[in-house]
Write a protein that holds these residues in place. Sequence first.
Motif, mmCIF file in Angstrom:
data_model
loop_
_atom_site.group_PDB
_atom_site.id
_atom_site.type_symbol
_atom_site.label_atom_id
_atom_site.label_comp_id
_atom_site.label_asym_id
_atom_site.label_seq_id
_atom_site.Cartn_x
_atom_site.Cartn_y
_atom_site.Cartn_z
ATOM 1 N N LEU A 98 0.853 -1.177 0.000
ATOM 2 C CA LEU A 98 0.000 0.000 0.000
ATOM 3 C C LEU A 98 0.895 1.235 0.000
ATOM 4 C CD1 LEU A 98 -2.465 -0.992 2.889
ATOM 5 C CD2 LEU A 98 -2.795 -1.384 0.442
ATOM 6 N N LEU A 99 0.554 2.218 -0.817
ATOM 7 C CA LEU A 99 1.233 3.508 -0.775
ATOM 8 C C LEU A 99 0.193 4.570 -0.485
ATOM 9 C CD1 LEU A 99 3.681 5.379 -1.167
ATOM 10 C CD2 LEU A 99 3.103 5.464 -3.610
ATOM 11 N N PHE A 100 0.296 5.181 0.683
ATOM 12 C CA PHE A 100 -0.599 6.271 1.059
ATOM 13 C C PHE A 100 0.038 7.564 0.566
ATOM 14 C CE2 PHE A 100 -1.374 2.824 4.031
ATOM 15 C CZ PHE A 100 -2.750 2.708 3.942
ATOM 16 N N LEU A 101 -0.590 8.152 -0.446
ATOM 17 C CA LEU A 101 -0.002 9.283 -1.174
ATOM 18 C C LEU A 101 -0.891 10.506 -1.030
ATOM 19 C CD1 LEU A 101 2.372 9.952 -3.178
ATOM 20 C CD2 LEU A 101 0.717 9.497 -5.015
ATOM 21 N N ASN A 102 -0.323 11.618 -0.567
ATOM 22 C CA ASN A 102 -1.095 12.848 -0.452
ATOM 23 C C ASN A 102 -1.527 13.352 -1.824
ATOM 24 O OD1 ASN A 102 -0.671 12.746 2.297
ATOM 25 N ND2 ASN A 102 0.215 14.809 2.436
ATOM 26 N N ASN A 103 -2.642 14.066 -1.841
ATOM 27 C CA ASN A 103 -3.140 14.565 -3.124
ATOM 28 C C ASN A 103 -2.299 15.718 -3.674
ATOM 29 O OD1 ASN A 103 -3.962 16.585 -1.365
ATOM 30 N ND2 ASN A 103 -6.141 16.413 -1.814
ATOM 31 N N ASP A 104 -1.510 16.381 -2.821
ATOM 32 C CA ASP A 104 -0.670 17.485 -3.291
ATOM 33 C C ASP A 104 0.761 17.008 -3.538
ATOM 34 O OD1 ASP A 104 -0.135 17.070 -0.607
ATOM 35 O OD2 ASP A 104 0.107 19.200 -0.132
ATOM 36 N N THR A 105 0.877 15.867 -4.205
ATOM 37 C CA THR A 105 2.180 15.322 -4.589
ATOM 38 C C THR A 105 2.141 14.939 -6.064
ATOM 39 O OG1 THR A 105 1.544 13.046 -4.056
ATOM 40 C CG2 THR A 105 2.570 14.318 -2.294
ATOM 41 N N TRP A 106 3.315 14.805 -6.659
ATOM 42 C CA TRP A 106 3.430 14.188 -7.984
ATOM 43 C C TRP A 106 4.737 13.410 -8.017
ATOM 44 C CZ3 TRP A 106 7.421 15.639 -11.359
ATOM 45 C CH2 TRP A 106 8.079 16.839 -11.059
ATOM 46 N N LEU A 107 4.787 12.355 -8.840
ATOM 47 C CA LEU A 107 5.909 11.432 -8.862
ATOM 48 C C LEU A 107 6.640 11.480 -10.198
ATOM 49 C CD1 LEU A 107 4.165 8.267 -7.345
ATOM 50 C CD2 LEU A 107 5.244 10.164 -6.138
ATOM 51 N N GLU A 108 7.966 11.382 -10.153
ATOM 52 C CA GLU A 108 8.751 11.205 -11.372
ATOM 53 C C GLU A 108 8.383 9.847 -11.995
ATOM 54 O OE1 GLU A 108 10.570 13.328 -12.796
ATOM 55 O OE2 GLU A 108 11.093 14.831 -11.278
ATOM 56 N N PRO A 109 8.477 9.698 -13.322
ATOM 57 C CA PRO A 109 7.972 8.490 -13.987
ATOM 58 C C PRO A 109 8.544 7.169 -13.478
ATOM 59 C CG PRO A 109 8.327 10.214 -15.608
ATOM 60 C CD PRO A 109 8.865 10.732 -14.306
#
Length: 216
Positions: A98-109
């Motif tokens: 599981l990865l709990f990811l905030n909505n104000d984030t973005w990830l490198e490809p």
Amino acid sequence: MTPARSPSDPPRPLLSVIVLNYNGARWLERCLGSLRAQTIFDQIEVILADNLSSDGSDQLGKRLVEALPSGVFVQHGQNLGYCEGNNRAALAAHGQYLLFLNNDTWLEPRCLELFLAEVKRTGAGAASPLVLNYDDDSFQSMGAFGFDLFGLSSTRLPATKTREVLMPEGCAYLIESKLFAELGGFDPEFFMFADELDLSWRVWISGRRAMAIPSA
């Protein structure tokens, strides 16, 4: 009791990314778009759970996530906060991690590809990637390595190699699904803040390790 999987069931995703949303209209499109751009996108599912947003981001998020091949939208119907909102969203997850990811984030490809490869190599029970500031990519955190004299999690320093960390950051907190269930998830007594520290304590007490992974 978990029923046995049928041979006709689709393969279990490697990773379930859970994005908890509350009034995140400004952020959602970039966040979800960066998930779709992941090099291992075919191995992940995305669950967007909404805490009864009032800015229209619930409908925006529903449209965006349901356009993904393995996207799921969950409307909680109330603002449950970080812990209970994520706990309930996790009930819909099927991934090994599981990865709990905030909505104000973005990830490198390649973020999730590199992240999971290192998690597997180290056998980490929980982990977080290198966290950079949203606008200029300057260093923000690799998690907390210790405490300050007030007992608050602190010592957020950069590192070039994977290392143990007391507390992975809650904005991108990865944990094995089985371990998350065994530990009882996030403690719903915490509406928000200190939630990842409490969970990380329990990860360490269980005999597992938490890691910071700067390559991701």
